[in-house]
Design an enzyme around this catalytic site. Structure first.
Site, PDB file in Angstrom:
ATOM      1  N   GLN A 280      -0.892   0.486  -3.304  1.00 36.10           N
ATOM      2  CA  GLN A 280      -2.018   0.925  -2.482  1.00 36.10           C
ATOM      3  C   GLN A 280      -2.101   2.446  -2.522  1.00 36.10           C
ATOM      4  O   GLN A 280      -1.087   3.132  -2.624  1.00 36.10           O
ATOM      5  CB  GLN A 280      -1.861   0.458  -1.023  1.00 36.10           C
ATOM      6  CG  GLN A 280      -1.942  -1.034  -0.834  1.00 36.10           C
ATOM      7  CD  GLN A 280      -0.603  -1.728  -1.026  1.00 36.10           C
ATOM      8  OE1 GLN A 280       0.360  -1.145  -1.508  1.00 36.10           O
ATOM      9  NE2 GLN A 280      -0.543  -2.997  -0.669  1.00 36.10           N
ATOM     10  N   GLU A 281      -3.296   2.968  -2.415  1.00 37.49           N
ATOM     11  CA  GLU A 281      -3.492   4.415  -2.521  1.00 37.49           C
ATOM     12  C   GLU A 281      -2.612   5.179  -1.542  1.00 37.49           C
ATOM     13  O   GLU A 281      -2.052   6.224  -1.877  1.00 37.49           O
ATOM     14  CB  GLU A 281      -4.966   4.760  -2.309  1.00 37.49           C
ATOM     15  CG  GLU A 281      -5.294   6.180  -2.666  1.00 37.49           C
ATOM     16  CD  GLU A 281      -6.785   6.462  -2.676  1.00 37.49           C
ATOM     17  OE1 GLU A 281      -7.134   7.628  -2.901  1.00 37.49           O
ATOM     18  OE2 GLU A 281      -7.579   5.541  -2.461  1.00 37.49           O
TER      19      GLU A 281
END
Length: 198
Positions: free
Chosen positions: A78-79
């Site tokens: 995930q970012e």
């Protein structure tokens, strides 16, 4: 005398441990790849239908043969989690970057993310294997399309070993071939990134 013989025996029987970082965007199939890899090496693995998105990391140690152990770090993609990837760079001997070959919309994001990994000085000389995952899907991109994205980044890698291979983490197709490719590169790179002896 016993201690001397025991010490020599232990020293000769040490195994080389290499650490491999598994990176990629969220939903690329990193954890599925790791669980399939464990299955390929006859280790306990999580049922693929029970895999949840990784928040943090998953770690697996896989004895490849009588002399080598591979330690895998599957780090969340995930970012918000990508900023912690760099904490592992100095400790790793190889990087596997997994791409969801069925997600055309995120290919640019994938390219940008991989480029930021490649540009980090901590991984200079580390072999990088890019895996075009989900090749079992009908809506997949061809490996050649993914190679074109990777080739743009490859010029920053210089003499480092790198490759793009097709796999399906779900079916296991190509998984063992990918690891065999990486093992050869880890051994070749032993002088610049020596293994840990266990």
């Amino acid at each position: 005398m016993f201690h001397l013989v025991k010490g020599l025996y232990n020293n000769w029987n040490k195994k080389e441990q290499y650490s491999i970082l598994i990176l990629g965007l969220d939903n690329a199939g990193k954890t599925t790849f790791l669980e399939t890899l464990k299955k390929e090496y006859s280790l306990a693995f999580k049922a693929l239908e029970k895999i949840q998105p990784t928040v943090g990391q998953n770690v697996a140690t896989i004895p490849v043969d009588s002399k080598q152990i591979l330690k895998f770090w599957d780090v969340g993609g995930q970012e918000s989690l990508r900023s912690m990837w760099s904490e592992y760079y100095s400790l790793c001997h190889g990087i596997i970057f997994i791409v969801d070959s069925s997600d055309r919309e995120r290919l640019d994001e994938c390219s940008t993310t991989l480029q930021s990994v490649v540009m980090d000085e901590e991984i200079e000389g580390v072999p990088i294997l890019m895996l075009a995952n989900k090749q079992d899907r009908q809506d997949r991109m061809e490996v050649q399309d993914i190679k074109e994205v990777f080739n743009k980044i490859a010029e920053h890698i210089s003499a480092r070993d790198s490759r793009v291979l097709p796999i399906s983490a779900l079916t296991g197709e190509g998984v063992k071939d990918a690891i065999e490719w990486m093992i050869v590169r880890l051994e070749r790179n032993k002088k610049s990134r020596p293994p840990i002896y266990k």
